[in-house]
Motif scaffolding. Sequence first.
Motif, PDB file in Angstrom:
ATOM      1  N   THR A 187       0.852  -1.194   0.000  1.00  0.00           N
ATOM      2  CA  THR A 187       0.000   0.000   0.000  1.00  0.00           C
ATOM      3  C   THR A 187       0.887   1.244   0.000  1.00  0.00           C
ATOM      4  O   THR A 187       1.820   1.333   0.809  1.00  0.00           O
ATOM      5  CB  THR A 187      -0.909   0.010   1.250  1.00  0.00           C
TER       6      THR A 187
ATOM      7  N   ASP B  56      -9.901  -4.992   0.809  1.00  0.00           N
ATOM      8  CA  ASP B  56      -8.646  -4.669   0.133  1.00  0.00           C
ATOM      9  C   ASP B  56      -7.811  -5.920  -0.145  1.00  0.00           C
ATOM     10  O   ASP B  56      -7.297  -6.086  -1.251  1.00  0.00           O
ATOM     11  CB  ASP B  56      -7.835  -3.672   0.976  1.00  0.00           C
TER      12      ASP B  56
ATOM     13  N   ASN C 167      -5.410  -9.616  -4.085  1.00  0.00           N
ATOM     14  CA  ASN C 167      -5.713  -8.185  -4.101  1.00  0.00           C
ATOM     15  C   ASN C 167      -7.140  -8.071  -4.625  1.00  0.00           C
ATOM     16  O   ASN C 167      -7.383  -8.200  -5.825  1.00  0.00           O
ATOM     17  CB  ASN C 167      -4.719  -7.438  -5.007  1.00  0.00           C
TER      18      ASN C 167
ATOM     19  N   SER D 116      -9.236  -5.840  -5.241  1.00  0.00           N
ATOM     20  CA  SER D 116      -9.641  -4.819  -6.212  1.00  0.00           C
ATOM     21  C   SER D 116      -9.221  -5.169  -7.634  1.00  0.00           C
ATOM     22  O   SER D 116      -9.687  -4.550  -8.591  1.00  0.00           O
ATOM     23  CB  SER D 116      -9.039  -3.462  -5.832  1.00  0.00           C
TER      24      SER D 116
ATOM     25  N   ARG E 269      -9.293  -4.503   5.305  1.00  0.00           N
ATOM     26  CA  ARG E 269      -9.665  -3.287   4.599  1.00  0.00           C
ATOM     27  C   ARG E 269      -9.312  -2.090   5.482  1.00  0.00           C
ATOM     28  O   ARG E 269      -9.156  -2.217   6.699  1.00  0.00           O
ATOM     29  CB  ARG E 269     -11.145  -3.256   4.229  1.00  0.00           C
ATOM     30  N   HIS E 270      -9.217  -0.921   4.871  1.00  0.00           N
ATOM     31  CA  HIS E 270      -8.938   0.292   5.633  1.00  0.00           C
ATOM     32  C   HIS E 270     -10.056   0.519   6.652  1.00  0.00           C
ATOM     33  O   HIS E 270     -11.241   0.333   6.341  1.00  0.00           O
ATOM     34  CB  HIS E 270      -8.853   1.499   4.702  1.00  0.00           C
TER      35      HIS E 270
END
Length: 248
Positions: A135, A174, A216, A218, A246-247
Amino acid sequence: MSAPSEFSEKNCLDSLEGALQKDGFAYEQAVTMRPLLEEYGLKNWESFATSWNNLGVDRYMADNGRYRRRRYATYSVSENAIIRKAHQPHYQSRDYNTLNGGIERLFKPITQAAGSHPALLAVLAVLRRIATNLTPENLHPKTWHAEVHQFRIEANASFAGQPTPEGLHQDGVDWVCVLMVHRENITSGTTTIYDLNRSPAGSFTLTNAMDAAFVNDSRVYHGVTAITPLDTTRPAYRDVLVVTLRHE
C-alpha cells in the motif's frame, strides 16, 4: 514455489509481494508458508486446526443449503497490536455477494481459544505486513479492519459442497488470505482466479495444511469449485481460514 534450503523470510515475502503486484494474486505452498508463519509466532497448529470441529451451521444460505459451517470474528490490526473487536454481524452488499448479500448475518463468534491462538495471530500479522508493504505510504491506515472466518464445507452422496456458492466474486475488501486447514475425503475444491475482464488468470488447489492464497481484491475475481466425496460412506469436508483486511 519450492522451499529454499535455508528459509528466508525476505525471499518469501518478496516472492508473495512480487506475484501480488504482477498478477493480483499469489499461491504459496505449505513448505514455505509454514516457516513464514513461524517467523511471526505460529505454534501449536494442531490445537488450532481442531477448533474447526466446533463450528455452527450457516443458517443464512439463500440456496437453503446446510453444507456450510462457520464462526466469525473481527479485529483491529496495527504494527503494534492485534485487538479483537466486540462481536458484530457480517455484512456484504449484493454488489459483492449476489446470493447472501444485503442483510446482516450474525454468526457464532470464534471461540476465545481459537481467536487468541498464536496460529491466527501469525496469519493476521503476515497479512498486515504484506498489505502494508503493498500500500502506498501516504495511504497507510493507522489500523486495518480484519474479518476472520472459519469455514467447513461438507459434502455427501446427496449433495456437493459449495465453498463459494455465490460463484465468481470479489469480497469488497482490500486484501484476502485463504489458508488451508484440512481436507478430508474430498475431490476438487480448485481455486480459480479471473481478471477484471473475467478472463482466466490462474488456478490451483489448496491441498495441504497451510497452503495459502493471497488476493488483491480490487484487481481480480476468485471462486472455488464444488467438492464431492471420494468415499460416500465417510465424512467429507474442506476446512479453511479466510482473513480479509480493509482500511478502517
